[in-house]
Design a protein around this motif. Structure first.
Motif, PDB file in Angstrom:
ATOM      1  N   SER A 112       0.852  -1.196   0.000  1.00  0.00           N
ATOM      2  CA  SER A 112       0.000   0.000   0.000  1.00  0.00           C
ATOM      3  C   SER A 112       0.883   1.240   0.000  1.00  0.00           C
ATOM      4  CB  SER A 112      -0.930  -0.005   1.217  1.00  0.00           C
ATOM      5  OG  SER A 112      -0.186  -0.092   2.427  1.00  0.00           O
ATOM      6  N   LEU A 113       1.772   1.298  -0.975  1.00  0.00           N
ATOM      7  CA  LEU A 113       2.769   2.359  -1.051  1.00  0.00           C
ATOM      8  C   LEU A 113       2.328   3.507  -1.958  1.00  0.00           C
ATOM      9  CD1 LEU A 113       5.911   0.107  -1.573  1.00  0.00           C
ATOM     10  CD2 LEU A 113       5.389   1.407   0.494  1.00  0.00           C
ATOM     11  N   PRO A 114       2.749   4.726  -1.648  1.00  0.00           N
ATOM     12  CA  PRO A 114       2.523   5.838  -2.578  1.00  0.00           C
ATOM     13  C   PRO A 114       3.525   5.762  -3.719  1.00  0.00           C
ATOM     14  CG  PRO A 114       3.825   6.590  -0.713  1.00  0.00           C
ATOM     15  CD  PRO A 114       3.448   5.157  -0.426  1.00  0.00           C
ATOM     16  N   ALA A 115       3.290   6.529  -4.766  1.00  0.00           N
ATOM     17  CA  ALA A 115       4.224   6.575  -5.886  1.00  0.00           C
ATOM     18  C   ALA A 115       5.271   7.652  -5.630  1.00  0.00           C
ATOM     19  CB  ALA A 115       3.483   6.864  -7.187  1.00  0.00           C
ATOM     20  N   GLY A 124      -1.560  -0.042  -3.766  1.00  0.00           N
ATOM     21  CA  GLY A 124      -0.902   1.265  -3.683  1.00  0.00           C
ATOM     22  C   GLY A 124      -0.771   1.902  -5.043  1.00  0.00           C
ATOM     23  N   ARG A 125       0.360   1.680  -5.694  1.00  0.00           N
ATOM     24  CA  ARG A 125       0.587   2.183  -7.044  1.00  0.00           C
ATOM     25  C   ARG A 125       1.256   1.091  -7.870  1.00  0.00           C
ATOM     26  NH1 ARG A 125      -2.753   5.386  -6.320  1.00  0.00           N
ATOM     27  NH2 ARG A 125      -2.693   7.670  -6.539  1.00  0.00           N
ATOM     28  N   GLY A 126       0.839   0.991  -9.138  1.00  0.00           N
ATOM     29  CA  GLY A 126       1.368  -0.043 -10.016  1.00  0.00           C
ATOM     30  C   GLY A 126       2.841   0.093 -10.298  1.00  0.00           C
ATOM     31  N   SER A 127       3.366   1.309 -10.163  1.00  0.00           N
ATOM     32  CA  SER A 127       4.784   1.549 -10.432  1.00  0.00           C
ATOM     33  C   SER A 127       5.700   0.824  -9.461  1.00  0.00           C
ATOM     34  CB  SER A 127       5.081   3.050 -10.375  1.00  0.00           C
ATOM     35  OG  SER A 127       4.715   3.585  -9.109  1.00  0.00           O
ATOM     36  N   ALA A 128       5.160   0.290  -8.380  1.00  0.00           N
ATOM     37  CA  ALA A 128       5.984  -0.364  -7.365  1.00  0.00           C
ATOM     38  C   ALA A 128       6.404  -1.779  -7.751  1.00  0.00           C
ATOM     39  CB  ALA A 128       5.234  -0.406  -6.025  1.00  0.00           C
ATOM     40  N   ILE A 129       5.778  -2.360  -8.786  1.00  0.00           N
ATOM     41  CA  ILE A 129       6.029  -3.766  -9.138  1.00  0.00           C
ATOM     42  C   ILE A 129       6.589  -3.889 -10.554  1.00  0.00           C
ATOM     43  CG2 ILE A 129       4.952  -6.010  -9.567  1.00  0.00           C
ATOM     44  CD1 ILE A 129       2.991  -5.505  -7.409  1.00  0.00           C
ATOM     45  N   ASP A 130       7.550  -4.785 -10.711  1.00  0.00           N
ATOM     46  CA  ASP A 130       8.024  -5.195 -12.036  1.00  0.00           C
ATOM     47  C   ASP A 130       6.968  -6.158 -12.586  1.00  0.00           C
ATOM     48  OD1 ASP A 130       9.159  -6.566 -14.205  1.00  0.00           O
ATOM     49  OD2 ASP A 130      11.187  -6.405 -13.383  1.00  0.00           O
ATOM     50  N   GLU A 131       6.092  -5.660 -13.449  1.00  0.00           N
ATOM     51  CA  GLU A 131       4.955  -6.458 -13.901  1.00  0.00           C
ATOM     52  C   GLU A 131       5.383  -7.654 -14.746  1.00  0.00           C
ATOM     53  OE1 GLU A 131       1.504  -2.974 -13.893  1.00  0.00           O
ATOM     54  OE2 GLU A 131       2.345  -3.649 -15.807  1.00  0.00           O
TER      55      GLU A 131
END
Length: 324
Positions: free
Chosen positions: A205-208, A234-241
């Motif tokens: 549940s992290l912010p970008a 949180g934000r999708g930018s946190a994961i290597d999809e």
């Protein structure tokens, strides 16, 4: 003092709440559902309250040279940090942190149980008129849970998860400190690599921010034990999809529930649509879809409006250096 409210999600009850607060401080108030223009006579608006993405899309903020405070109805405000967005760079930004904990915590519990109790499999079978085979399941009881991001959302989830009697709930955040006693232990992000190998359910549940960009890399996904579950709200930018897709396809992970993505809506060509054991929701865990969320959102704005008018410190002011 003039207040411009973008009111697409507001009911008459909410408008009455805002009007009452505006009257108390002697402010002129305008409600509009049209995010493509600034109403006539409100070009010198001092305060804007409304759903930020619509405002940004219409470039309305650039049309308001006297803007001093923008109250965003979302918790994340990363889209506001664009060079030259505000004519007044000293504008105060407040978010709606505290309004989404209930909605998103319930979502996390729901998708976690769906994955761990194989409910997606049973639903699929029953929808096709088939009596499903019995499959092994997992439980939140005795589960080792790691909450990456110990703000309102993460901690509200942790308090609810506690009732399921997990083995441990570990909090991980930038500072390594959290006042909420719900966590059995709290560590700084520097210790994440040490914690992941014993994490059976990872809730993000992290912010970008620059620091959270790609924080769950391929290397860190591979640190998780076989059969682990990931929930990201949180934000999708946190994961290597791409790495997440590979881990799901190889059955290294038990499943993943994603409510946020690097690009939204998730493109039709994304391989995530075809990944094994994945739950995809359209950034709906929070948003303004739950009445409680809208109610609390409006309450937070009204409380802050009184503080602003009286010259007192406001709640939920965004730190422009950290991004939240």
């Amino acid at each position: 003092m003039k207040i411009l409210v973008y009111s697409g999600a507001l009911t008459e009850k909410h408008k009455e709440m805002i009007s009452e607060a505006a009257n108390k401080v002697g402010a002129d108030l305008c409600f509009t559902e049209n995010a493509n223009e600034v109403p006539e006579g409100y070009e010198d608006t001092e305060i804007v309250y409304g759903y930020g993405m619509n405002i940004i899309g219409a470039d309305n903020i650039r049309m308001l040279p006297n803007l001093k405070w923008i109250s965003i109805t979302s918790a994340g405000v990363d889209y506001l940090f664009k060079p030259g967005l505000f004519k007044n760079e000293d504008v105060i930004i407040t978010n709606a942190s505290g309004a989404y904990g209930v909605s998103i915590a319930e979502h996390i519990i729901a998708v976690s149980l769906m994955m761990m109790r194989s409910l997606t499999y049973h639903y699929s079978e029953s929808s096709n008129g088939r009596w499903a085979n019995l499959v092994m399941q997992k439980s939140l009881k005795d589960c080792r849970i790691t909450v990456l991001g110990t703000g309102d959302i993460g901690s509200t989830f942790a308090r609810r998860a506690k009732a399921f009697e997990p083995a441990v709930i570990t909090g991980v955040c930038r500072s390594g400190k959290c006042d909420d006693p719900v966590y059995d232990e709290v560590f700084s992000i520097d210790h994440l690599d040490e914690i992941l190998p014993s994490t059976e359910l990872l809730v993000m549940s992290l912010p970008a921010t620059k620091e959270t960009e790609g924080i769950l890399s391929r290397e860190r996904i591979n640190l998780l034990p076989e059969g682990a579950y990931i929930v990201n709200v949180g934000r999708g930018s946190a994961i290597d999809e791409d790495a997440l897709y590979d881990a799901l396809q190889s059955d290294r992970l038990g499943g993943a529930a994603l409510d946020v993505f690097r690009k939204e809506p998730l493109p039709s060509e994304s391989n995530l649509w075809n990944a094994k054991n994945i739950l995809i929701t359209p950034h709906s865990a929070g948003n303004l879809t739950l009445p409680y969320t809208v109610n609390r959102n409006v309450e937070l704005f009204c409380e802050n409006l009184l503080r602003y008018a009286e010259g007192n410190k406001m709640n939920h002011v965004v730190d422009k250096n950290t991004g939240y």
